[in-house]
Write a protein that holds these residues in place. Structure first.
Motif, mmCIF file in Angstrom:
data_model
loop_
_atom_site.group_PDB
_atom_site.id
_atom_site.type_symbol
_atom_site.label_atom_id
_atom_site.label_comp_id
_atom_site.label_asym_id
_atom_site.label_seq_id
_atom_site.Cartn_x
_atom_site.Cartn_y
_atom_site.Cartn_z
ATOM 1 N N SER A 78 0.883 -1.108 -0.010
ATOM 2 C CA SER A 78 -0.166 -0.136 -0.022
ATOM 3 C C SER A 78 0.933 1.226 0.084
ATOM 4 O O SER A 78 0.629 2.472 -0.607
ATOM 5 C CB SER A 78 -0.955 0.064 1.244
ATOM 6 O OG SER A 78 -0.230 -0.156 2.357
ATOM 7 N N THR A 79 2.293 1.211 0.454
ATOM 8 C CA THR A 79 3.062 2.159 0.530
ATOM 9 C C THR A 79 3.341 2.550 -1.088
ATOM 10 O O THR A 79 3.303 3.706 -1.467
ATOM 11 C CB THR A 79 4.288 1.981 1.149
ATOM 12 O OG1 THR A 79 3.919 1.354 2.481
ATOM 13 C CG2 THR A 79 5.154 3.114 1.291
ATOM 14 N N ALA A 82 0.455 4.437 -2.640
ATOM 15 C CA ALA A 82 0.394 5.643 -2.093
ATOM 16 C C ALA A 82 1.352 6.537 -2.746
ATOM 17 O O ALA A 82 1.142 7.929 -3.203
ATOM 18 C CB ALA A 82 0.699 5.662 -0.406
ATOM 19 N N LEU A 83 2.574 6.082 -3.334
ATOM 20 C CA LEU A 83 3.734 6.911 -3.875
ATOM 21 C C LEU A 83 3.288 6.878 -5.316
ATOM 22 O O LEU A 83 3.633 7.908 -5.943
ATOM 23 C CB LEU A 83 4.889 6.154 -3.782
ATOM 24 C CG LEU A 83 5.654 6.159 -2.413
ATOM 25 C CD1 LEU A 83 7.052 5.290 -2.379
ATOM 26 C CD2 LEU A 83 5.715 7.495 -1.833
ATOM 27 N N ALA A 86 0.883 9.688 -5.243
ATOM 28 C CA ALA A 86 1.553 10.955 -4.998
ATOM 29 C C ALA A 86 2.189 11.506 -6.082
ATOM 30 O O ALA A 86 2.108 12.757 -6.469
ATOM 31 C CB ALA A 86 2.500 10.708 -3.906
ATOM 32 N N PHE A 87 2.776 10.719 -6.902
ATOM 33 C CA PHE A 87 3.763 11.209 -8.151
ATOM 34 C C PHE A 87 2.548 11.738 -9.115
ATOM 35 O O PHE A 87 2.892 12.848 -9.715
ATOM 36 C CB PHE A 87 4.462 10.260 -8.672
ATOM 37 C CG PHE A 87 5.824 9.941 -7.878
ATOM 38 C CD1 PHE A 87 6.448 10.913 -7.631
ATOM 39 C CD2 PHE A 87 6.073 8.683 -7.387
ATOM 40 C CE1 PHE A 87 7.944 10.693 -7.066
ATOM 41 C CE2 PHE A 87 7.302 8.513 -6.785
ATOM 42 C CZ PHE A 87 8.247 9.586 -6.369
ATOM 43 N N LEU A 128 12.785 9.499 -11.932
ATOM 44 C CA LEU A 128 12.463 8.340 -11.189
ATOM 45 C C LEU A 128 13.157 7.116 -11.505
ATOM 46 O O LEU A 128 13.481 6.479 -10.827
ATOM 47 C CB LEU A 128 11.063 8.009 -11.594
ATOM 48 C CG LEU A 128 9.751 8.673 -10.487
ATOM 49 C CD1 LEU A 128 8.454 8.611 -11.172
ATOM 50 C CD2 LEU A 128 10.058 8.076 -9.142
ATOM 51 N N GLY A 132 15.635 5.207 -8.978
ATOM 52 C CA GLY A 132 15.451 3.777 -8.619
ATOM 53 C C GLY A 132 16.425 2.963 -8.930
ATOM 54 O O GLY A 132 16.618 1.903 -8.109
ATOM 55 N N LEU A 143 12.681 -4.628 -0.473
ATOM 56 C CA LEU A 143 12.476 -3.330 -0.850
ATOM 57 C C LEU A 143 12.500 -2.878 -2.592
ATOM 58 O O LEU A 143 11.849 -2.071 -2.898
ATOM 59 C CB LEU A 143 13.625 -2.678 -0.155
ATOM 60 C CG LEU A 143 13.070 -0.875 0.296
ATOM 61 C CD1 LEU A 143 11.982 -1.010 1.061
ATOM 62 C CD2 LEU A 143 14.364 -0.457 1.182
ATOM 63 N N VAL A 146 9.332 -3.282 -4.221
ATOM 64 C CA VAL A 146 8.603 -1.764 -4.207
ATOM 65 C C VAL A 146 8.805 -0.661 -5.064
ATOM 66 O O VAL A 146 8.359 -0.170 -5.498
ATOM 67 C CB VAL A 146 8.678 -1.253 -2.773
ATOM 68 C CG1 VAL A 146 8.000 -0.071 -2.554
ATOM 69 C CG2 VAL A 146 8.049 -2.171 -1.592
ATOM 70 N N PHE A 147 10.236 -0.493 -5.240
ATOM 71 C CA PHE A 147 10.816 0.453 -6.157
ATOM 72 C C PHE A 147 10.591 -0.107 -7.588
ATOM 73 O O PHE A 147 10.016 0.978 -8.292
ATOM 74 C CB PHE A 147 12.466 0.556 -6.087
ATOM 75 C CG PHE A 147 12.973 1.110 -4.911
ATOM 76 C CD1 PHE A 147 12.259 2.608 -4.683
ATOM 77 C CD2 PHE A 147 13.819 0.826 -3.941
ATOM 78 C CE1 PHE A 147 12.773 3.144 -3.472
ATOM 79 C CE2 PHE A 147 14.138 1.346 -2.794
ATOM 80 C CZ PHE A 147 13.686 2.716 -2.732
ATOM 81 N N VAL A 150 6.824 0.985 -8.037
ATOM 82 C CA VAL A 150 6.614 2.445 -8.170
ATOM 83 C C VAL A 150 7.179 2.855 -9.471
ATOM 84 O O VAL A 150 6.535 3.754 -10.208
ATOM 85 C CB VAL A 150 7.317 3.055 -6.915
ATOM 86 C CG1 VAL A 150 7.097 4.786 -7.185
ATOM 87 C CG2 VAL A 150 6.557 2.872 -5.718
ATOM 88 N N ILE A 151 8.532 2.467 -9.887
ATOM 89 C CA ILE A 151 9.064 3.221 -11.106
ATOM 90 C C ILE A 151 8.220 2.700 -12.218
ATOM 91 O O ILE A 151 7.729 3.229 -13.200
ATOM 92 C CB ILE A 151 10.519 2.610 -11.229
ATOM 93 C CG1 ILE A 151 11.334 3.022 -10.013
ATOM 94 C CG2 ILE A 151 11.071 2.955 -12.391
ATOM 95 C CD1 ILE A 151 12.713 2.551 -9.943
#
Lengths: 173, 441
Positions: A78-79, A82-83, A86-87, A128, A132, A143, A146-147, A150-151
């Motif tokens: 969920s983090t 959120a990112l 946000a972006f 980004l 990343g 981790l 997660v990157f 997001v990326i």
């Protein structure tokens, strides 16, 4: 909904509904603001699609990343979401602010907004990616996943966004 | 003889540049890993949360009436949602709630007896957190179904052979008033009659139940009633101020309407217990009773990152962004130097603050924060446009309000960091201009 909740370990359907609301509300606000101020349907379409696209791409990349690299620590998924949100939101806010600035000019040029904004968007996309990929070698695999989410989600959204905008500009020219 | 006039502006500029230079250099030395030991300046390493984490899985057994089969899924979903809300509000880092099955330990034993009229369903809650274990367990174990009760007439609460009589729910008659009749239960720190301070639960009724509850309290003014929760009763003496005839006589003597008193039993004297009580009272009403069927300890899963790795990742990211920025033809050289100074000042001041204040942190959260800041700094934060920084801070504020666990921790930090980025950008801008003036002169 249940399938998504189970696949993403996000747990409750309520949370998923909340996430969808988070994604739908900004484009609606933007469309309303746009109707009153910029009155450029094309920009509005790009922005609205961008918000919905980011969610769809996030969901796909989250499922694919989990299938390929294994489960992601509960809570960090969920983090990642959120990112991504946000972006995308920051990108929309940037566009809104610059549009208002342009409208204050004596002879506002809407294409100028689109061009400068999407050059900034492209910058964000590249940064980004650079950021990343320089971080990934130094972080644990959990981790890094997660990157990757997001990326990939942000990049695909930005790329589609950019292509769409270019298309509009080319059409007009 | 000519006397030179003192230029206060010049002195101010020198002072400003000296302070900023000193702050940047000292924060760099504080932030560098192992610098404390190398320089023999004592131990001020980053305090990590790693050793504070604990992880447990709780299996809850919910007892549902058999004739309630249609409502089964809804009630289980409601229970899961309320438990999730409680743990989220308390700030538990990782919560996973899913449908469970009967624990294996119960198959062999005779701990549970199946009843024909009861269906048993199981929920599994896994928590991983640094929060106080007793408080977290209080949030999981207690259904906290509030009901106002009144003592039975034939019970002697002063019987020395039964000292627990006051707590036993069987010694009380149920009233119609339950948690559903109150809009909210507001927890507030107030003065006690003995002169100290304590936390009180102020019960706010719904408009449609307010008059009947007032009437009930008026009937029991000066007498003892009870507040039952999970089979345990806390006694409360209704103050005389609730008596309707007393209120009317007071109003007649003062010739004005008096403020209505609040139903406010004491909850606790310490803030942590009051917070737990607040969450238990105001996170929703769990529809059916449940019990804890099994507890399992497990090793917490934490991303093992050391501070050296964090520092290398941040340095590598910064260098990569600066190379990208320098490669952009339209970017001025001065702009790039300003950006480099801003990034260095932001990261080193942030890490130095964490080190010196001894704030416990998750290193993997620092890495994510570093990634977000580096991604945003060039496009959004490193700008003279204050609106962009404030929009970013507001956005992380919204995410903070809507999220839980690690996302909440991350967004809270990012609110301060985005605002900090704006302050540092402004200060570095001034510093750069003044430095240029001083050096060129």
């Amino acid at each position: 909904m249940k399938f998504l909740a189970q696949n993403l370990n996000i747990f409750t359907i309520t949370q998923l509904i909340l996430m969808i609301l988070i994604l739908i509300i900004p484009p609606i606000i933007f469309l309303l603001v746009n109707k009153q101020t910029i009155k450029n349907t094309k920009v509005a379409i790009v922005v609205s699609l961008s918000s919905i696209l980011s969610a769809v791409v996030y969901l796909i990349s989250a499922v694919v990343t989990q299938r390929v690299f294994g489960d992601i620590n509960d809570g960090l998924l969920s983090t990642a979401f959120a990112l991504v949100v946000a972006f995308n939101w920051l990108n929309l806010i940037h566009l809104l602010l610059k549009s208002f600035d342009e409208l204050k000019q004596k002879s506002p040029d809407l294409d100028h907004i689109t061009r400068t904004h999407f050059s900034k968007t492209l910058d964000l996309g590249i940064i980004l990616m650079i950021c990343g990929f320089t971080f990934i070698p130094f972080v644990p695999i959990g981790l890094a996943k997660v990157f990757i989410i997001v990326i990939s989600s942000s990049l695909i959204t930005i790329a589609l966004n950019h292509l769409l905008a270019r298309r509009f500009i080319c059409d007009e020219n | 003889m000519k006397t030179k006039r003192i230029s206060f502006k010049k002195i101010g500029d020198y002072l400003f540049t000296t302070i900023v230079t000193a702050a940047i250099i000292s924060s760099v030395f504080i932030a560098i890993p192992r610098a404390d030991k190398a320089l023999g300046l004592g131990d001020y390493n980053l305090v990590t949360k790693d050793s504070q984490y604990w992880k447990k899985t709780y299996t809850l057994e919910i007892q549902l009436p058999e004739n309630d089969k249609d409502q089964k899924t809804l009630k289980i979903e409601q229970t899961k949602n309320i438990l999730q809300r409680r743990l989220d509000r308390f700030g538990v880092e990782v919560v996973k709630i899913q449908n469970g099955s009967k624990p294996r330990t119960q198959d062999a034993g005779t701990e549970t007896t199946e009843s024909e009229n009861i269906i048993k369903e199981y929920i599994q809650i896994t928590v991983q957190t640094t929060k106080d274990q007793n408080a977290v367990e209080a949030l999981i174990y207690n259904r906290n179904y509030i009901r106002i009760v009144v003592p039975k007439d034939d019970i002697d609460f002063n019987d020395p052979d039964n000292p627990l009589a006051t707590y036993d729910i069987n010694n009380y008659e149920k009233t119609e008033f339950t948690r559903h009749d109150f809009r909210t239960i507001y927890i507030k720190e107030l003065d006690t009659t003995s002169g100290g301070r304590a936390y009180f639960a102020i019960y706010k009724s719904w408009p449609h139940t307010a008059s009947s509850f007032k009437k009930f309290l008026s009937n029991y003014a000066g007498r003892t009633i009870g507040i039952a929760s999970d089979g345990f009763v806390t006694q409360y003496t209704v103050p005389i101020e609730f008596d309707q005839s007393y209120i009317e006589s007071l109003e007649r003597s003062n010739n004005r309407s008096s403020t209505s008193p609040e139903f406010a039993p004491a909850v606790s004297q310490d803030a942590e217990s009051a917070k737990v009580a607040d969450i238990l009272y105001n996170s929703g009403v769990i529809p059916e009773p449940y019990s804890v069927a099994n507890i399992e300890d497990s090793t917490p899963y934490i991303y093992q990152v050391d501070y050296e790795q964090v520092a290398i990742a941040l340095i590598a990211g910064t260098v990569a962004i600066l190379i990208f920025s320098a490669a952009r033809k339209e970017q001025k050289k001065e702009e790039n130097i300003r950006l480099a100074l801003t990034v260095v000042a932001l990261f080193t001041l942030w890490i130095s603050t964490l080190k010196l204040a001894g704030i416990p942190t998750d290193l993997f959260i620092i890495i994510i924060e570093g990634f977000v800041l580096l991604s945003l700094i060039k496009v959004n934060l490193h700008s003279d446009d204050i609106r962009l920084s404030f929009s970013a801070a507001a956005l992380f504020g919204i995410i903070y309000l809507l999220s839980s666990g690690y996302t909440r921790i991350l967004s809270k930090d990012l609110i301060f960091l985005t605002l900090g980025a704006w302050i540092i950008t402004t200060v570095i801008g001034q510093y750069f201009t003044k430095m240029k003036d001083i050096i060129l002169k």
